[in-house]
Design a protein around this motif. Structure first.
Motif, mmCIF file in Angstrom:
data_model
loop_
_atom_site.group_PDB
_atom_site.id
_atom_site.type_symbol
_atom_site.label_atom_id
_atom_site.label_comp_id
_atom_site.label_asym_id
_atom_site.label_seq_id
_atom_site.Cartn_x
_atom_site.Cartn_y
_atom_site.Cartn_z
ATOM 1 N N ASN A 1 10.971 3.256 8.345
ATOM 2 C CA ASN A 1 11.128 1.888 8.865
ATOM 3 C C ASN A 1 12.519 1.676 9.445
ATOM 4 N N GLY B 1 0.809 -1.200 0.000
ATOM 5 C CA GLY B 1 0.000 0.000 0.000
ATOM 6 C C GLY B 1 0.848 1.258 0.000
ATOM 7 N N GLU B 2 0.188 2.359 -0.281
ATOM 8 C CA GLU B 2 0.921 3.626 -0.350
ATOM 9 C C GLU B 2 1.571 3.973 0.981
ATOM 10 N N LYS B 3 0.872 3.707 2.084
ATOM 11 C CA LYS B 3 1.426 3.996 3.412
ATOM 12 C C LYS B 3 2.731 3.231 3.630
ATOM 13 N N GLU B 4 2.725 1.950 3.315
ATOM 14 C CA GLU B 4 3.918 1.127 3.499
ATOM 15 C C GLU B 4 5.022 1.553 2.533
ATOM 16 N N SER C 1 14.985 5.369 5.900
ATOM 17 C CA SER C 1 13.529 5.427 5.800
ATOM 18 C C SER C 1 12.925 5.485 7.203
ATOM 19 N N ARG D 1 5.559 4.560 1.405
ATOM 20 C CA ARG D 1 6.142 5.811 1.914
ATOM 21 C C ARG D 1 7.055 5.557 3.112
ATOM 22 N N LYS D 2 6.700 4.598 3.968
ATOM 23 C CA LYS D 2 7.532 4.281 5.127
ATOM 24 C C LYS D 2 8.849 3.645 4.704
ATOM 25 N N ASN D 3 8.891 3.082 3.501
ATOM 26 C CA ASN D 3 10.105 2.454 2.989
ATOM 27 C C ASN D 3 10.977 3.398 2.174
#
Length: 121
Positions: A53, A2-5, A51, A7-9
Motif C-alpha cells: 500500500n 481480509g487476508e488480502k488487505e 508495504s 498482506r498489502k499492509n
C-alpha cells in the motif's frame, strides 16, 4: 480486514527494493516521510520498511508531482482521499471504519512516542 488487505499492509520491503519498484531515490523516500505523505514502519534495527500500500501511495505521489502539483497540494488531496466519510449520525460509523480510524491514530501516535518499532498489532 481480509487476508488480502492484511498482506498489502504488511511492511516488509526495504528502501532499496522500494526505490527500484518506484524509481524514487532513498532521499526522495525520506523527504516524503518527513512531509508526512507516507509512514513506513521501522524494523528492530531502525530500517524503514514499506508495504504494498505504501508503494501504491508513492506511485500516486510521483504521478501528482509529474502533473505539476506542489507538495502542499498533494498532501491536501491525499488527506481528503484517505479521510473516512463520517455522517452526523453517530451510529452510522461501521465497526470496520472505526477500527481503521483507531489503527491509523495508533500508528500516528506510536510514530512520535515510540521512535523505534511500530509493532502495535
Amino acid at each position: 480486514m481480509g487476508e488480502k488487505e492484511l498482506r498489502k499492509n504488511m511492511s516488509i520491503l526495504p528502501v532499496s527494493t522500494v526505490s527500484k519498484l518506484t524509481g524514487l531515490t532513498p532521499r526522495q523516500l525520506r523527504y516524503y516521510e518527513r512531509f508526512e505523505l507516507v509512514y513506513p514502519k521501522r524494523s528492530a534495527g531502525n530500517q524503514r520498511l514499506y508495504s504494498l500500500n505504501d508503494i501504491e501511495r508513492l506511485l500516486e505521489i510521483k504521478d501528482y508531482l509529474d502533473s505539476g502539483m506542489t507538495m502542499q497540494e498533494i498532501r491536501r488531496v491525499l488527506s481528503k482521499t484517505n479521510a473516512p466519510q463520517i455522517s452526523n449520525d453517530p451510529d452510522s460509523l461501521s465497526d470496520t471504519e472505526a477500527r481503521k480510524i483507531f489503527h491509523k491514530e495508533m500508528l500516528r501516535v506510536g510514530r512520535w512516542e515510540n521512535h523505534g518499532s511500530n509493532n502495535l498489532w
